[in-house]
Design a protein around this motif. Structure first.
Motif, mmCIF file in Angstrom:
data_model
loop_
_atom_site.group_PDB
_atom_site.id
_atom_site.type_symbol
_atom_site.label_atom_id
_atom_site.label_comp_id
_atom_site.label_asym_id
_atom_site.label_seq_id
_atom_site.Cartn_x
_atom_site.Cartn_y
_atom_site.Cartn_z
ATOM 1 N N TRP B 154 17.502 -24.435 -10.026
ATOM 2 C CA TRP B 154 16.851 -23.307 -10.410
ATOM 3 C C TRP B 154 15.572 -23.090 -10.060
ATOM 4 O O TRP B 154 15.239 -21.965 -9.563
ATOM 5 N N PHE B 155 14.817 -24.223 -9.801
ATOM 6 C CA PHE B 155 13.432 -23.855 -9.482
ATOM 7 C C PHE B 155 13.377 -23.307 -7.997
ATOM 8 O O PHE B 155 12.524 -22.440 -7.680
ATOM 9 N N ALA B 156 14.103 -23.853 -7.050
ATOM 10 C CA ALA B 156 14.286 -23.353 -5.833
ATOM 11 C C ALA B 156 14.516 -22.025 -5.542
ATOM 12 O O ALA B 156 13.834 -21.351 -5.056
ATOM 13 N N VAL B 157 15.471 -21.538 -6.470
ATOM 14 C CA VAL B 157 15.841 -19.962 -6.610
ATOM 15 C C VAL B 157 14.493 -19.372 -6.980
ATOM 16 O O VAL B 157 14.227 -18.415 -6.445
ATOM 17 N N SER B 158 14.154 -19.821 -8.185
ATOM 18 C CA SER B 158 12.803 -19.215 -8.754
ATOM 19 C C SER B 158 11.704 -18.876 -7.997
ATOM 20 O O SER B 158 10.983 -18.016 -7.881
ATOM 21 N N LEU B 159 11.436 -20.260 -6.944
ATOM 22 C CA LEU B 159 10.420 -20.019 -6.124
ATOM 23 C C LEU B 159 10.541 -19.036 -5.099
ATOM 24 O O LEU B 159 9.558 -18.280 -4.649
ATOM 25 N N LEU B 160 11.809 -19.001 -4.403
ATOM 26 C CA LEU B 160 11.888 -17.998 -3.384
ATOM 27 C C LEU B 160 12.064 -16.486 -4.078
ATOM 28 O O LEU B 160 11.471 -15.768 -3.611
ATOM 29 N N LEU B 161 12.396 -16.438 -5.264
ATOM 30 C CA LEU B 161 12.461 -15.005 -5.970
ATOM 31 C C LEU B 161 10.826 -14.626 -6.104
ATOM 32 O O LEU B 161 10.355 -13.440 -6.005
ATOM 33 N N ALA B 162 10.030 -15.593 -6.522
ATOM 34 C CA ALA B 162 8.576 -15.517 -6.784
ATOM 35 C C ALA B 162 7.987 -14.945 -5.451
ATOM 36 O O ALA B 162 7.188 -13.863 -5.367
ATOM 37 N N VAL B 163 8.301 -15.545 -4.492
ATOM 38 C CA VAL B 163 7.835 -14.922 -2.952
ATOM 39 C C VAL B 163 8.264 -13.545 -2.589
ATOM 40 O O VAL B 163 7.559 -12.809 -1.982
ATOM 41 N N MET B 164 9.479 -13.471 -3.302
ATOM 42 C CA MET B 164 9.906 -11.935 -2.911
ATOM 43 C C MET B 164 9.280 -10.764 -3.587
ATOM 44 O O MET B 164 8.948 -9.934 -3.225
ATOM 45 N N VAL B 165 9.011 -11.250 -5.209
ATOM 46 C CA VAL B 165 8.124 -10.376 -5.852
ATOM 47 C C VAL B 165 6.846 -10.104 -5.327
ATOM 48 O O VAL B 165 6.372 -8.904 -5.194
ATOM 49 N N SER B 166 6.177 -11.207 -4.890
ATOM 50 C CA SER B 166 4.850 -11.265 -4.287
ATOM 51 C C SER B 166 4.964 -10.210 -3.143
ATOM 52 O O SER B 166 4.066 -9.455 -2.859
ATOM 53 N N PHE B 167 6.026 -10.334 -2.208
ATOM 54 C CA PHE B 167 6.013 -9.641 -1.218
ATOM 55 C C PHE B 167 6.368 -8.227 -1.200
ATOM 56 O O PHE B 167 5.690 -7.212 -0.898
ATOM 57 N N GLY B 168 7.202 -8.090 -2.312
ATOM 58 C CA GLY B 168 7.369 -6.328 -2.836
ATOM 59 C C GLY B 168 5.944 -5.901 -3.270
ATOM 60 O O GLY B 168 5.867 -4.654 -2.939
ATOM 61 N N ILE B 169 5.378 -6.558 -4.191
ATOM 62 C CA ILE B 169 4.196 -5.885 -4.607
ATOM 63 C C ILE B 169 3.040 -5.551 -3.588
ATOM 64 O O ILE B 169 2.508 -4.706 -3.269
ATOM 65 N N ARG B 170 3.088 -6.650 -2.602
ATOM 66 C CA ARG B 170 1.999 -6.704 -1.366
ATOM 67 C C ARG B 170 2.458 -5.486 -0.543
ATOM 68 O O ARG B 170 1.674 -4.663 0.018
ATOM 69 N N TYR B 171 3.814 -5.364 -0.138
ATOM 70 C CA TYR B 171 4.235 -4.565 0.666
ATOM 71 C C TYR B 171 3.946 -2.959 -0.076
ATOM 72 O O TYR B 171 3.526 -2.032 0.873
ATOM 73 N N LEU B 172 4.160 -2.721 -1.201
ATOM 74 C CA LEU B 172 3.686 -1.511 -1.947
ATOM 75 C C LEU B 172 2.235 -1.231 -1.866
ATOM 76 O O LEU B 172 1.782 0.073 -1.361
ATOM 77 N N LEU B 173 1.460 -2.036 -1.973
ATOM 78 C CA LEU B 173 0.079 -2.011 -2.005
ATOM 79 C C LEU B 173 -0.181 -1.597 -0.522
ATOM 80 O O LEU B 173 -1.391 -0.750 -0.201
ATOM 81 N N ASN B 174 0.195 -2.425 0.472
ATOM 82 C CA ASN B 174 -0.019 -2.153 1.774
ATOM 83 C C ASN B 174 0.436 -0.677 2.187
ATOM 84 O O ASN B 174 -0.682 -0.021 3.005
ATOM 85 N N LEU B 175 1.514 -0.278 1.732
ATOM 86 C CA LEU B 175 1.961 1.157 2.142
ATOM 87 C C LEU B 175 0.977 2.184 1.579
ATOM 88 O O LEU B 175 0.831 3.407 1.740
ATOM 89 N N SER B 176 0.417 1.900 0.308
ATOM 90 C CA SER B 176 -0.421 2.873 -0.502
ATOM 91 C C SER B 176 -1.468 3.441 0.438
ATOM 92 O O SER B 176 -2.143 4.261 0.375
ATOM 93 N N ALA B 177 -1.941 2.558 1.611
ATOM 94 C CA ALA B 177 -3.062 2.923 2.481
ATOM 95 C C ALA B 177 -2.522 4.456 2.976
ATOM 96 O O ALA B 177 -3.523 4.976 3.599
ATOM 97 N N PHE B 178 -1.185 4.723 3.128
ATOM 98 C CA PHE B 178 -0.688 6.017 3.585
ATOM 99 C C PHE B 178 -1.375 7.123 2.827
ATOM 100 O O PHE B 178 -1.750 8.221 3.366
ATOM 101 N N TRP B 179 -1.571 7.130 1.641
ATOM 102 C CA TRP B 179 -1.972 7.895 0.794
ATOM 103 C C TRP B 179 -3.539 8.010 0.217
ATOM 104 O O TRP B 179 -4.062 8.762 0.195
ATOM 105 N N LEU B 180 -3.745 6.581 0.113
ATOM 106 C CA LEU B 180 -5.015 6.326 -0.719
ATOM 107 C C LEU B 180 -5.805 5.974 0.434
ATOM 108 O O LEU B 180 -5.735 5.020 1.049
ATOM 109 N N VAL B 181 -7.209 6.619 0.327
ATOM 110 C CA VAL B 181 -8.385 6.219 1.310
ATOM 111 C C VAL B 181 -8.708 4.925 0.620
ATOM 112 O O VAL B 181 -9.272 4.005 1.298
#
Lengths: 267, 271
Positions: B154-181
């Protein structure tokens, strides 16, 4: 000397004007600083949601320590945090440019940018300090009042000295910035709490080798008239200005030593 | 995003290579790794001191006894870099410089390519940044190992999902540069707030009930607290992993949608 002052006044003036140009950017970054300080405060409140005492100190005592530490840290952050970019300056060779200019290297690095937004965290510290003083039961005297004024300034000088000494590691290890973080940002957390809750050897390192105990813990003990659970004498709280002077001397020495041993990265 | 599902399959072999490239890219910076590690240990020692002082003489506080608290701290310190809480915002820089046009023009799925690189980074940090702080905790403190064998899975799955969530948030923050100065400011705010909201600084279980409920409606606990709860076996692992899975899927989908409209916005000047 007069020309040096004039040069720095011009440099700092231009940095300040630059920020006035990017208002939105300034506001957002200021918010980030206020949130950073505010969340540290929330942490302390959440901790005291689960206990009434931390190492024998109550919530308001800890808020006093947090206020002193964070106010001092915020001022130091404003003054010296440009050092965070030292590794980058060395890697890119920009540091070499500073060496040939007729001003001190440290002063030049510090004034590469002056980010007023960093006052956000100092403001949170100051506000907390005022709150803690208003709820604390302190029998005031002239001496204590003087200590209250001097302690955050001494704290800022101690933090700044730690920053300078720690960041000097970048002269040997370009990627060493995070080493420095453990004693700069680390000190900010360490000094916000009563130091007797930490393990003995961590305390030796962060309270005395890095003289963090003199930023908030010992001055707070004097203000509150509390005896040190660790058994050290009460007058230590009065010595923070002396510690600040000593720390400045050590930091200056370390910086000069480091710059003398500096070789460019050769790229 | 070119709607090219066939290209995606034809070029599937490039993603495992990107994972490997991500791994090797980070292994180039050894001094930075050691420096970061030392900082994780110093902060870990402070957090242990704080939590043990809160627990004091009591058997447990908010469900944590001393061993569970120590385990929470060292696992959390290991997860900072592994989950990549505070770094991974290079795409925003590429949006600002315009290099993103090249990234999006390549015959790959950009989101998947970035995720592959991040998983490679995760692999490297799992070995170099996760294991040492945990080993430090095991050596010098009373550590709480999982009592059930299934917890490791369970922990292995959970850790991998934590990375996915972190990636997901960072990806959105990264792309926000298209709209936000001001995407840089947004990223700073995320940087200073995420630690506490994710349950890194103190366990989220220390917060009053109302705040905890609100936090559970956000993806923040999925970055850390969920995985930490799974490891110290706080109740069934299913709600925690389910919470993470939900947010991972939502954030990755949101990333695709946002990327699509970013591509429509992108104008490449010839010349």
């Amino acid at each position: 000397m007069a020309s040096t002052v004039r040069a720095y006044r011009r440099v700092i003036g231009s940095r300040l004007r630059a920020q006035a140009t990017y208002r939105l950017s300034f506001t957002v970054e200021l918010c980030a600083q206020v949130i950073a300080g505010g969340l540290e405060l929330v942490t302390i409140l959440a901790v005291f949601h689960n206990t009434t005492s931390l190492g024998g100190f109550g919530r308001n005592d800890v808020l006093l320590m947090y206020g002193l530490a964070t106010f001092g840290f915020g001022l130091a952050d404003l003054a010296v945090s440009q050092l965070n970019h030292l590794g980058e300056l060395i890697r890119t060779g920009k540091f070499d440019v500073l060496l040939v200019r007729p001003l001190g290297t440290l002063g030049q690095v510090l004034t590469l940018d002056v980010q007023l937004r960093r006052l956000g965290r100092a403001a949170i510290g100051f506000a907390t300090l005022l709150f803690a003083l208003s709820v604390a039961d302190i029998s005031w005297s002239m001496a204590k009042l003087a200590l209250l004024v001097v302690a955050p300034l001494a704290g800022a000088v101690i933090f700044s000295s730690v920053w300078v000494a720690a960041c000097s590691i970048c002269f040997w290890l370009v990627d060493g910035r995070e080493f420095a973080n453990s004693v700069t940002y680390g000190s900010s957390m360490f000094n916000s709490y009563p130091i007797n809750i930490f393990s003995a050897w961590l305390r030796r390192l962060m309270a005395f080798v890095v003289p963090g105990a003199f930023v908030a813990y010992y001055p707070a003990l004097v203000l509150l008239e509390r005896t040190d659970p660790l058994g050290l004498p009460g007058w230590l709280g009065w010595t923070s200005p002396l510690v600040a002077v000593a720390a400045t001397a050590v930091a200056g020495g370390v910086w000069r030593f480091a710059v003398r041993h500096y070789r460019g990265t050769g790229s | 995003m070119r709607a090219d599902p066939w290209g995606l399959i034809n070029r599937a072999h490039c993603y495992p290579r990107l994972v490997l490239a991500g791994f090797r890219r980070y292994s180039a910076y050894r001094a930075a790794m050691l420096a970061g590690l030392s900082t994780n240990v110093v902060f870990g020692l402070m957090r242990v001191g704080l939590l043990l002082a809160v627990i004091g003489e009591r058997p447990r506080v908010a469900g944590y006894d001393a061993a569970a608290a120590v385990t929470y701290v060292w696992l959390g310190q290991g997860m900072i870099a592994t989950v990549s809480m505070w770094s991974g915002f290079h795409v925003a820089e590429r949006v600002r410089s315009g290099d993103i046009a090249i990234d999006l023009g390549r015959p790959w799925d950009f989101q998947l390519a970035e995720l592959a690189g991040d998983l490679g980074r995760f692999g490297y940090h799992l070995v170099t940044r996760m294991v040492p702080p945990v080993a430090f905790g095991v050596l010098f403190f009373p550590f709480r190992w999982p009592q059930r064998l299934s917890t490791w899975g369970w922990f292995a799955v959970s850790l991998l999902l934590a990375v996915m969530v972190s990636f997901g948030i960072r990806y959105l923050l990264n792309l926000s540069a298209f709209w936000l100065v001001e995407s840089r400011g947004l990223i700073s705010i995320y940087g200073v707030a995420s630690g506490l909201l994710a349950g890194l600084v103190i366990p989220l279980h220390f917060f009053p009930e109302g705040i905890r409920t609100i936090l559970w409606w956000t993806p923040f606990p999925a970055l850390m607290q969920d995985s930490l709860d799974v490891f110290v076996e706080r109740g069934s692992p299913l709600p925690a992993v389910g919470h993470q899975l939900l947010w991972a899927v939502l954030l990755l989908l949101a990333g695709r949608l946002v990327q699509r409209s970013a591509e429509r916005k992108l104008v490449v000047q010839g010349g």
